[in-house]
Design a protein around this motif. Structure first.
Motif, PDB file in Angstrom:
ATOM      1  N   ASP A   1       0.827  -1.205   0.000  1.00 49.59           N
ATOM      2  CA  ASP A   1       0.000   0.000   0.000  1.00 49.59           C
ATOM      3  C   ASP A   1       0.863   1.258   0.000  1.00 49.59           C
TER       4      ASP A   1
ATOM      5  N   LEU B   1       2.361   1.752  -3.491  1.00 52.83           N
ATOM      6  CA  LEU B   1       1.355   2.186  -4.459  1.00 52.83           C
ATOM      7  C   LEU B   1       0.961   3.642  -4.223  1.00 52.83           C
ATOM      8  N   GLU B   2       0.837   4.023  -2.962  1.00 52.80           N
ATOM      9  CA  GLU B   2       0.484   5.405  -2.628  1.00 52.80           C
ATOM     10  C   GLU B   2       1.533   6.392  -3.120  1.00 52.80           C
TER      11      GLU B   2
ATOM     12  N   ARG C   1      -5.457  -6.593  -4.762  1.00 51.38           N
ATOM     13  CA  ARG C   1      -5.178  -5.155  -4.599  1.00 51.38           C
ATOM     14  C   ARG C   1      -4.320  -4.662  -5.763  1.00 51.38           C
TER      15      ARG C   1
ATOM     16  N   ALA D   1      -5.121  -2.037  -8.858  1.00 50.31           N
ATOM     17  CA  ALA D   1      -4.228  -0.916  -9.137  1.00 50.31           C
ATOM     18  C   ALA D   1      -3.786  -0.933 -10.597  1.00 50.31           C
TER      19      ALA D   1
END
Length: 211
Positions: free
Chosen positions: A169, A172-173, A203, A207
């Motif tokens: 996460d 990706l952020e 996830r 994305a």
């Protein structure tokens, strides 16, 4: 990055699995002699203590001794100094889960994108080990989340392969590209799925669809 083996979750080796020489052995897997305090006095024939084994600062970085590191830097040590294996002080600090040490080195000019001879970066080491705090320090300092190392592996691939959802996460952020493939044509999602990390794989698929 090698194709994931089926039949059970992958066990993390003491070295990054893509080349087995990308990162130094983590502290919890070092032998007693390797992990011993290099500043412990060791009598010589003339009764004097020997010089510390870590005169170049790498053991100081591993231990997270920021006070000692400050002293070495004030004495003129290069914050980007590497050992004989090509591992920088920052790589050692990050891989040893020493975020404060990593932050100190970066403040003094350490390059968060400096790779070792295999092409691996400090951020890749954090993702391999599951060290989110150190990874965040590196990313905030400008670490390239899409850098590729040995066999085309990325930090996202390491995090996905080892089921590190928080790191997936985080990456990706901060712009990690889920569509990147390694030299075998595998994406991070495919590697996560092969290791049984289906939630992470989904996830990453989402994305990818939104990329």
């Amino acid at each position: 990055m090698d194709s994931p083996k089926r039949g059970g979750p992958r066990v993390r080796p003491s070295f990054v699995f893509c080349t087995r020489t990308c990162f130094p052995t983590p502290p919890d897997r070092m032998s007693d002699s390797e992990s011993a305090d290099p500043h412990s006095p060791s009598p010589t024939g003339d009764g004097q203590d020997t010089e510390p084994r870590d005169a170049d600062g790498h053991e100081v970085a591993r231990r997270g001794d920021t006070e000692a590191m400050e002293g070495l830097l004030e004495q003129g040590m290069d914050p980007n100094h590497t050992n004989e294996h090509g591992h920088s002080l920052l790589m050692i600090a990050a891989y040893s889960d020493q975020p404060e040490m990593a932050d100190l080195l970066i403040e003094h000019g350490a390059d968060p994108n400096r790779s070792d001879p295999s092409g691996s970066t400090p951020l890749m080491g954090c993702c391999f080990k599951g060290l989110a705090e150190a990874a965040e320090v590196l990313i905030e300092a400008g670490a390239d989340v899409n850098a590729t190392g040995a066999r085309g592996a990325t930090a996202l691939m390491y995090a996905a392969t080892y089921g590190e959802s928080a790191l997936v996460d985080l990456l990706l952020e901060h712009g990690a590209d889920p569509t990147t493939t390694n030299e075998q044509g595998q994406t991070a999602a495919e590697q996560a799925a092969a290791e049984g990390h289906e939630e992470i794989a989904e996830r990453l698929r989402q994305a990818t669809a939104g990329a």
